[in-house]
Design an enzyme around this catalytic site. Structure first.
Site, PDB file in Angstrom:
ATOM      1  N   LYS A  70      -1.498 -16.766   8.497  1.00 49.56           N
ATOM      2  CA  LYS A  70      -0.617 -15.937   9.335  1.00 49.56           C
ATOM      3  C   LYS A  70       0.173 -16.733  10.382  1.00 49.56           C
ATOM      4  O   LYS A  70       1.238 -17.232  10.097  1.00 49.56           O
ATOM      5  CB  LYS A  70      -1.436 -14.838  10.009  1.00 49.56           C
ATOM      6  CG  LYS A  70      -1.864 -13.733   9.039  1.00 49.56           C
ATOM      7  CD  LYS A  70      -2.399 -12.546   9.799  1.00 49.56           C
ATOM      8  CE  LYS A  70      -2.968 -11.476   8.909  1.00 49.56           C
ATOM      9  NZ  LYS A  70      -1.993 -10.538   8.390  1.00 49.56           N
TER      10      LYS A  70
ATOM     11  N   ASP B 113     -13.390 -16.312   8.839  1.00 45.53           N
ATOM     12  CA  ASP B 113     -12.020 -15.986   8.465  1.00 45.53           C
ATOM     13  C   ASP B 113     -11.238 -15.713   9.749  1.00 45.53           C
ATOM     14  O   ASP B 113     -11.358 -14.640  10.337  1.00 45.53           O
ATOM     15  CB  ASP B 113     -12.050 -14.759   7.533  1.00 45.53           C
ATOM     16  CG  ASP B 113     -10.656 -14.253   7.191  1.00 45.53           C
ATOM     17  OD1 ASP B 113      -9.679 -14.752   7.767  1.00 45.53           O
ATOM     18  OD2 ASP B 113     -10.561 -13.337   6.343  1.00 45.53           O
TER      19      ASP B 113
ATOM     20  N   TYR C 154     -12.283  -7.266   6.544  1.00 47.66           N
ATOM     21  CA  TYR C 154     -11.105  -7.364   5.675  1.00 47.66           C
ATOM     22  C   TYR C 154     -10.784  -8.839   5.480  1.00 47.66           C
ATOM     23  O   TYR C 154     -10.688  -9.596   6.447  1.00 47.66           O
ATOM     24  CB  TYR C 154      -9.886  -6.647   6.277  1.00 47.66           C
ATOM     25  CG  TYR C 154      -8.680  -6.800   5.382  1.00 47.66           C
ATOM     26  CD1 TYR C 154      -8.556  -6.033   4.224  1.00 47.66           C
ATOM     27  CD2 TYR C 154      -7.706  -7.756   5.641  1.00 47.66           C
ATOM     28  CE1 TYR C 154      -7.482  -6.218   3.361  1.00 47.66           C
ATOM     29  CE2 TYR C 154      -6.624  -7.946   4.785  1.00 47.66           C
ATOM     30  CZ  TYR C 154      -6.528  -7.168   3.647  1.00 47.66           C
ATOM     31  OH  TYR C 154      -5.466  -7.353   2.778  1.00 47.66           O
TER      32      TYR C 154
ATOM     33  N   TYR D 287       0.819  -1.220   0.000  1.00 47.87           N
ATOM     34  CA  TYR D 287       0.000   0.000   0.000  1.00 47.87           C
ATOM     35  C   TYR D 287       0.853   1.271   0.000  1.00 47.87           C
ATOM     36  O   TYR D 287       0.658   2.149   0.831  1.00 47.87           O
ATOM     37  CB  TYR D 287      -0.940   0.034   1.217  1.00 47.87           C
ATOM     38  CG  TYR D 287      -1.717  -1.246   1.414  1.00 47.87           C
ATOM     39  CD1 TYR D 287      -2.760  -1.585   0.568  1.00 47.87           C
ATOM     40  CD2 TYR D 287      -1.393  -2.124   2.450  1.00 47.87           C
ATOM     41  CE1 TYR D 287      -3.462  -2.765   0.736  1.00 47.87           C
ATOM     42  CE2 TYR D 287      -2.089  -3.312   2.616  1.00 47.87           C
ATOM     43  CZ  TYR D 287      -3.112  -3.619   1.761  1.00 47.87           C
ATOM     44  OH  TYR D 287      -3.802  -4.791   1.924  1.00 47.87           O
TER      45      TYR D 287
HETATM   46  C1  LIG Z   1      -8.786 -11.477   8.476  1.00 46.78           C
HETATM   47  C2  LIG Z   1      -7.823 -11.544   7.334  1.00 46.78           C
HETATM   48  N1  LIG Z   1      -8.134 -12.266   6.254  1.00 46.78           N
HETATM   49  C3  LIG Z   1      -7.297 -12.384   5.206  1.00 46.78           C
HETATM   50  C4  LIG Z   1      -6.090 -11.732   5.190  1.00 46.78           C
HETATM   51  C5  LIG Z   1      -5.175 -11.850   4.000  1.00 46.78           C
HETATM   52  O1  LIG Z   1      -4.059 -12.635   4.309  1.00 46.78           O
HETATM   53  P1  LIG Z   1      -2.739 -12.541   3.405  1.00 46.78           P
HETATM   54  O2  LIG Z   1      -2.173 -11.184   3.619  1.00 46.78           O
HETATM   55  O3  LIG Z   1      -1.854 -13.650   3.938  1.00 46.78           O
HETATM   56  O4  LIG Z   1      -3.150 -12.785   1.995  1.00 46.78           O
HETATM   57  C6  LIG Z   1      -5.720 -10.942   6.303  1.00 46.78           C
HETATM   58  C7  LIG Z   1      -4.463 -10.196   6.294  1.00 46.78           C
HETATM   59  O5  LIG Z   1      -4.256  -9.255   7.035  1.00 46.78           O
HETATM   60  C8  LIG Z   1      -6.618 -10.845   7.402  1.00 46.78           C
HETATM   61  O6  LIG Z   1      -6.342 -10.075   8.462  1.00 46.78           O
END
Ligand SMILES: Cc1ncc(COP(=O)(O)O)c(C=O)c1O
Length: 425
Positions: free
Chosen positions: A278, A249, A148, A20
């Site tokens: 992560k 998620d 997100y 970003y």
């Molecule tokens: C809740 C959530 N989902 C998906 C993602 C995307 O993961 P990545 O950056 O490994 O593609 C993130 C990344 O910050 C996240 O916080």
């Protein structure tokens, strides 16, 4: 030409994109030579306490001897081998561990290489499942404002439309249904009127909705919103009532961050599909997984394609699986619940008082996450420069200055970060 053999910052500035940032006016970047424990070491000799855990991923600290050893051992066997038609011990062991620690109905695992891809896979699973049932109308998703889920297109299409600038991709990006972000806070009384609004959305759209996707309990990069477990329970009930799948998620919240191994446990619910990433490797390597139930997995396999239509080159990469196995073992062998509650207590004692500053709108804490919401947007470059002068690494966004340290961070170190934050309020 770089004659000092230092990291070539001119090259970096002129050729490398960072997350970003602009190529015309990029934010400063700080050259790192190594990291160890809870510290990041800059090339100029400065030592920074890492309050970000490298975007939520580092649990046991950097350069951990046991995790290093796991990778070294694995690299001598094989660093990679394709997963199409082959399998290996690290993947099988990791699969068994994940099935043990996630909700009981999740028995089928798809390994991928990043959080965003895990979300893509989850969405494909939901779509393919309904197709296999002969229901072709369910080709939309419902999501929360302020959510997100990643930066690839399908994942981005369920992120908050304003924060992730959907307008830039109009006509190309799929358009889904958005429900207002939950407002009842995690520890406050629950406002039942939220459910009425939620149910209206289900009642109106369920015929064309394949799945509801959300981050359980903590909305992360969309605003660090900690919401009430009753809201999550209600979403689960409405999904059942209206025949909509639930995708949770937990890419940011998984592996203990909120005080439970997975945040869905706060509401005692099980998703149909779960995304994790992560911290799965303790922050060592990129790896993610999408888990689902027998019902969904077998349903997909009975459908027109007969298979799950995804297969990344680096699926179940052995190095990543090996280090994930060790990281999960370290976590389970540790007294992780007490560790998270120690961090939470320390944050409650020392971060909460910052709410009395005029510039601060709110302070909120859950598990190993502490958030200071300012009244005005933060100047990221200036704040980071100041924090570095105090020996601290954070990456604020919008109005939020937040910390989510590696679990091995001690109270004195947490307080050092909080003291540094105080000096800029
Ligand atoms: C809740 C959530 N989902 C998906 C993602 C995307 O993961 P990545 O950056 O490994 O593609 C993130 C990344 O910050 C996240 O916080």
């Amino acid at each position: 030409m770089n004659i000092n053999n230092t990291i070539d910052l001119d090259f970096d500035k002129n050729h490398l994109w960072h997350p970003y940032t602009s190529m015309i006016n990029p934010l400063p970047v700080y050259p790192v030579t190594h990291a160890s424990g809870v510290h990041i070491y800059l090339e100029n000799g400065e030592k920074l306490l890492d309050g970000m855990a490298s975007w939520w991923s580092v649990l046991h600290g950097y350069n951990h001897p046991i995790l290093n050893e796991a990778i070294k051992e694995q690299v001598d066997q094989m660093s990679h081998v394709m997963f199409g038609g082959l399998t290996h011990r690290p993947a099988v062991e990791l699969g068994k561990k994940l099935i043990e620690i996630t909700p009981p109905s999740l028995t089928r695992i798809f390994f991928a290489d990043s959080g965003s891809v895990a979300v893509e896979v989850a969405i494909k699973m939901a779509m393919q499942y309904w197709q296999s049932k002969g229901i072709n109308t369910k080709n939309k998703l419902m999501a929360l404002s302020k959510g997100y889920h990643g930066d690839t297109f399908a994942a981005m299409s369920v992120c908050d439309p304003v924060n992730s600038m959907h307008s830039l991709y109009k006509g190309f990006l799929p358009e889904h249904y958005f429900v207002p972000a939950p407002t009842s806070r995690f520890n406050d009384a629950f406002d039942g009127s939220e459910i009425k609004v939620l149910e209206q959305h289900f009642a109106e759209h369920h015929n064309d909705v394949a799945a509801f996707i959300l981050e359980p309990i903590v909305q992360n990069a969309g605003g660090m919103n900690f919401y009430h477990a009753n809201y999550l329970k209600a979403v689960r009930e409405l999904c059942n009532k209206y025949n909509v799948l639930l995708i949770c998620d937990e890419i940011a919240t998984g592996f203990g961050r909120t005080g439970k191994m997975f945040a869905v446990e706060h509401a005692d619910i099980e998703p149909d599909i779960l995304c994790i990433g992560k911290a799965i490797t303790g922050g060592y390597m990129t790896l993610s997984a999408t888990l689902t139930s027998d019902k969904i997995a077998l349903g997909i396999s009975e459908g027109e394609a007969g298979v799950m239509m995804h297969g990344p080159t680096f699926m179940a990469n052995p190095l990543a699986c090996a280090v994930a196995n060790k990281s999960i073992e370290l976590l389970l062998e540790s007294d992780w619940q007490n560790t998270i509650s120690r961090i939470e207590t320390c944050l409650k004692t020392h971060l909460t008082p910052l709410v009395s500053y005029d510039s601060v709108a709110d302070v909120r804490i859950l598990g190993a996450i502490g958030v200071v919401e300012m009244k005005h947007p933060v100047d990221v470059a200036a704040v980071q420069k100041h924090l570095i002068s105090k020996g601290v690494w954070l990456r604020p966004f919008g109005k939020l200055i937040y910390m989510m340290p590696p679990y091995v961070m001690q109270d004195e170190e947490l307080i050092q970060i909080i003291d540094a934050i105080k000096t800029m309020l």
